[in-house]
Design a protein around this motif. Sequence first.
Motif, PDB file in Angstrom:
ATOM      1  N   VAL A 251      33.867-143.031  17.864  1.00  0.00           N
ATOM      2  CA  VAL A 251      34.468-144.128  17.116  1.00  0.00           C
ATOM      3  C   VAL A 251      34.643-145.311  18.052  1.00  0.00           C
ATOM      4  O   VAL A 251      34.707-145.144  19.277  1.00  0.00           O
ATOM      5  N   PHE A 252      34.732-146.523  17.482  1.00  0.00           N
ATOM      6  CA  PHE A 252      35.122-147.694  18.262  1.00  0.00           C
ATOM      7  C   PHE A 252      35.814-148.689  17.347  1.00  0.00           C
ATOM      8  O   PHE A 252      35.696-148.617  16.112  1.00  0.00           O
ATOM      9  N   THR A 253      36.535-149.631  17.954  1.00  0.00           N
ATOM     10  CA  THR A 253      37.303-150.620  17.198  1.00  0.00           C
ATOM     11  C   THR A 253      36.700-152.005  17.370  1.00  0.00           C
ATOM     12  O   THR A 253      35.904-152.262  18.274  1.00  0.00           O
ATOM     13  N   ASN A 254      37.130-152.941  16.495  1.00  0.00           N
ATOM     14  CA  ASN A 254      36.727-154.359  16.565  1.00  0.00           C
ATOM     15  C   ASN A 254      35.212-154.551  16.667  1.00  0.00           C
ATOM     16  O   ASN A 254      34.724-155.065  17.688  1.00  0.00           O
ATOM     17  N   PRO A 255      34.459-154.236  15.627  1.00  0.00           N
ATOM     18  CA  PRO A 255      34.878-153.735  14.312  1.00  0.00           C
ATOM     19  C   PRO A 255      35.074-152.231  14.330  1.00  0.00           C
ATOM     20  O   PRO A 255      34.510-151.529  15.178  1.00  0.00           O
ATOM     21  N   ASN A 256      35.864-151.719  13.389  1.00  0.00           N
ATOM     22  CA  ASN A 256      36.095-150.285  13.316  1.00  0.00           C
ATOM     23  C   ASN A 256      34.871-149.594  12.733  1.00  0.00           C
ATOM     24  O   ASN A 256      34.404-149.949  11.648  1.00  0.00           O
ATOM     25  N   ALA A 257      34.353-148.609  13.427  1.00  0.00           N
ATOM     26  CA  ALA A 257      33.137-147.942  12.982  1.00  0.00           C
ATOM     27  C   ALA A 257      33.102-146.513  13.519  1.00  0.00           C
ATOM     28  O   ALA A 257      33.732-146.193  14.534  1.00  0.00           O
ATOM     29  N   PHE A 258      32.366-145.662  12.818  1.00  0.00           N
ATOM     30  CA  PHE A 258      32.151-144.277  13.223  1.00  0.00           C
ATOM     31  C   PHE A 258      30.698-144.113  13.655  1.00  0.00           C
ATOM     32  O   PHE A 258      29.791-144.755  13.112  1.00  0.00           O
ATOM     33  N   THR A 259      30.473-143.243  14.619  1.00  0.00           N
ATOM     34  CA  THR A 259      29.123-143.021  15.132  1.00  0.00           C
ATOM     35  C   THR A 259      28.818-141.535  15.196  1.00  0.00           C
ATOM     36  O   THR A 259      29.718-140.691  15.260  1.00  0.00           O
ATOM     37  N   ALA A 260      27.545-141.211  15.198  1.00  0.00           N
ATOM     38  CA  ALA A 260      27.085-139.832  15.326  1.00  0.00           C
ATOM     39  C   ALA A 260      25.643-139.858  15.813  1.00  0.00           C
ATOM     40  O   ALA A 260      24.970-140.904  15.777  1.00  0.00           O
ATOM     41  N   GLY A 261      25.148-138.719  16.263  1.00  0.00           N
ATOM     42  CA  GLY A 261      23.770-138.664  16.713  1.00  0.00           C
ATOM     43  C   GLY A 261      23.461-137.341  17.377  1.00  0.00           C
ATOM     44  O   GLY A 261      24.291-136.419  17.416  1.00  0.00           O
ATOM     45  N   PHE A 262      22.263-137.254  17.919  1.00  0.00           N
ATOM     46  CA  PHE A 262      21.849-136.033  18.601  1.00  0.00           C
ATOM     47  C   PHE A 262      20.824-136.375  19.670  1.00  0.00           C
ATOM     48  O   PHE A 262      20.222-137.461  19.686  1.00  0.00           O
ATOM     49  N   GLY A 263      20.617-135.420  20.574  1.00  0.00           N
ATOM     50  CA  GLY A 263      19.589-135.539  21.594  1.00  0.00           C
ATOM     51  C   GLY A 263      18.857-134.228  21.723  1.00  0.00           C
ATOM     52  O   GLY A 263      19.471-133.161  21.670  1.00  0.00           O
ATOM     53  N   VAL A 264      17.543-134.298  21.871  1.00  0.00           N
ATOM     54  CA  VAL A 264      16.706-133.106  22.001  1.00  0.00           C
ATOM     55  C   VAL A 264      15.876-133.227  23.272  1.00  0.00           C
ATOM     56  O   VAL A 264      15.233-134.266  23.511  1.00  0.00           O
ATOM     57  N   ARG A 265      15.898-132.179  24.105  1.00  0.00           N
ATOM     58  CA  ARG A 265      15.101-132.135  25.325  1.00  0.00           C
ATOM     59  C   ARG A 265      14.060-131.029  25.197  1.00  0.00           C
ATOM     60  O   ARG A 265      14.397-129.887  24.903  1.00  0.00           O
ATOM     61  N   TRP A 266      12.798-131.364  25.411  1.00  0.00           N
ATOM     62  CA  TRP A 266      11.725-130.377  25.381  1.00  0.00           C
ATOM     63  C   TRP A 266      10.806-130.641  26.556  1.00  0.00           C
ATOM     64  O   TRP A 266      10.097-131.629  26.584  1.00  0.00           O
ATOM     65  N   ARG A 267      10.904-129.765  27.570  1.00  0.00           N
ATOM     66  CA  ARG A 267      10.183-129.953  28.820  1.00  0.00           C
ATOM     67  C   ARG A 267      10.542-131.316  29.418  1.00  0.00           C
ATOM     68  O   ARG A 267      11.709-131.582  29.653  1.00  0.00           O
ATOM     69  N   GLU A 268       9.530-132.200  29.613  1.00  0.00           N
ATOM     70  CA  GLU A 268       9.831-133.507  30.202  1.00  0.00           C
ATOM     71  C   GLU A 268      10.111-134.581  29.159  1.00  0.00           C
ATOM     72  O   GLU A 268      10.386-135.732  29.511  1.00  0.00           O
ATOM     73  N   LEU A 269      10.057-134.227  27.877  1.00  0.00           N
ATOM     74  CA  LEU A 269      10.225-135.211  26.819  1.00  0.00           C
ATOM     75  C   LEU A 269      11.659-135.237  26.295  1.00  0.00           C
ATOM     76  O   LEU A 269      12.343-134.210  26.254  1.00  0.00           O
TER      77      LEU A 269
END
Length: 304
Positions: A251-269
Amino acid sequence: MKALVFLLGIFLSVMPVMGQMISNPIPPVPEATAVGGAYTAVATGPAACFWNPSGLAYTKGTIGSFTYHQPWGMAFLTHLSGAVTSELPRKAGSIAISYQTLGTRSGGTSLSTEGELALSHGLLLQEDIHTSLAIGYSLKLITWSLGTSVAGNSGEVDLGSAATFGLDLGATAQVWDRLKLGGTVRNINHPQLGSEWKRDLPQIFSGGLVYNPYYGVQTSFDIERTLGGETQFKGGINANVIPPLDLRFGVFTNPNAFTAGFGVRWRELVLDYAFVYHPILSPTHQIGLGFNIKQSLSEVWTGK
C-alpha cells in the motif's frame, strides 16, 4: 553500530531531496511497485538504479531488466525502462547503466518526451559477519523535448528541448541479520531544465527499512518526502511461496492505493508483474523481463 550511526547521520544532515523523471510517474520497477514502493532498503541489481544506488554494492554477477507500463492505464502515455548491472573485480562493488523514457503521444504525434540516462556505482565501505555499510551514486543526463505545435500560417513550430545533469546519492546499512536500513537523496545538485523559464526537477528524500521475520518472508516500510510537497508512507510484503515464485502485496499514500504482483525465476530468466489499484483512476500494470547471470561481464567476456 557504526554503520547505523553513519546512516542516521546522512538522514539527519540532508534535507528531504529526491526525484525521478520530470513528471514523477510510478518508477519502472515491478518488484518494487508490487510492495507499495517500499524498496529503498531492499533494492539491488537494476532496481537499485532507480531506487537506491548503494544497493548495487550487494549485487553479484550480471543482471539486466526491461520494463513496460502505461501509468494509470493512460493510452497516450508510454513508460519504458532498461538497466544492466555487473559486478566489478577486486571488491570494487558493482556498476550499472540505465535508461528510462516517458512519452506522450496523440494521433501518432509526439507531444512530449522525457528521458534519463544514468551511470550508477555502489561500493561496500565495511562488512563483517553481521553488519555492512554501502554507499552509491548515480550520474544522470536528463532530457525533455516538447515536440512541435502549429503557429498560424507558418506551419509547425519546434517547441524546443532541454537537458541537464543530476546527481543521486544513497546509503544502505545492514545492522542485523534480519534488518537493513536505507536512504536516498536524488537530484542533490538541484538541477533545472529550460532557458528563460527554468523548471526545478522534483526533489525528494526517501528512507526505509526491511525486516525478515521468517525465512522467505520480507517486510518493508518507506517514508518519502517531496521538498515543498507531501509525504508518502509505503509498506509491503514479499513472500517466497516456492523457490521460483514470489507473491507481493503493498500500500502507499498520497494518493492512497493498493498494490500486488508476483515474480517468477526460471534458470537465468526473470519475469515480474505489478498491479496498482486506485479508487478513481484506472489500474496500472507493469511488466518486467530480465536475466540473472552468476558471472560478471568480465568473466563472461573471458569465457568463464
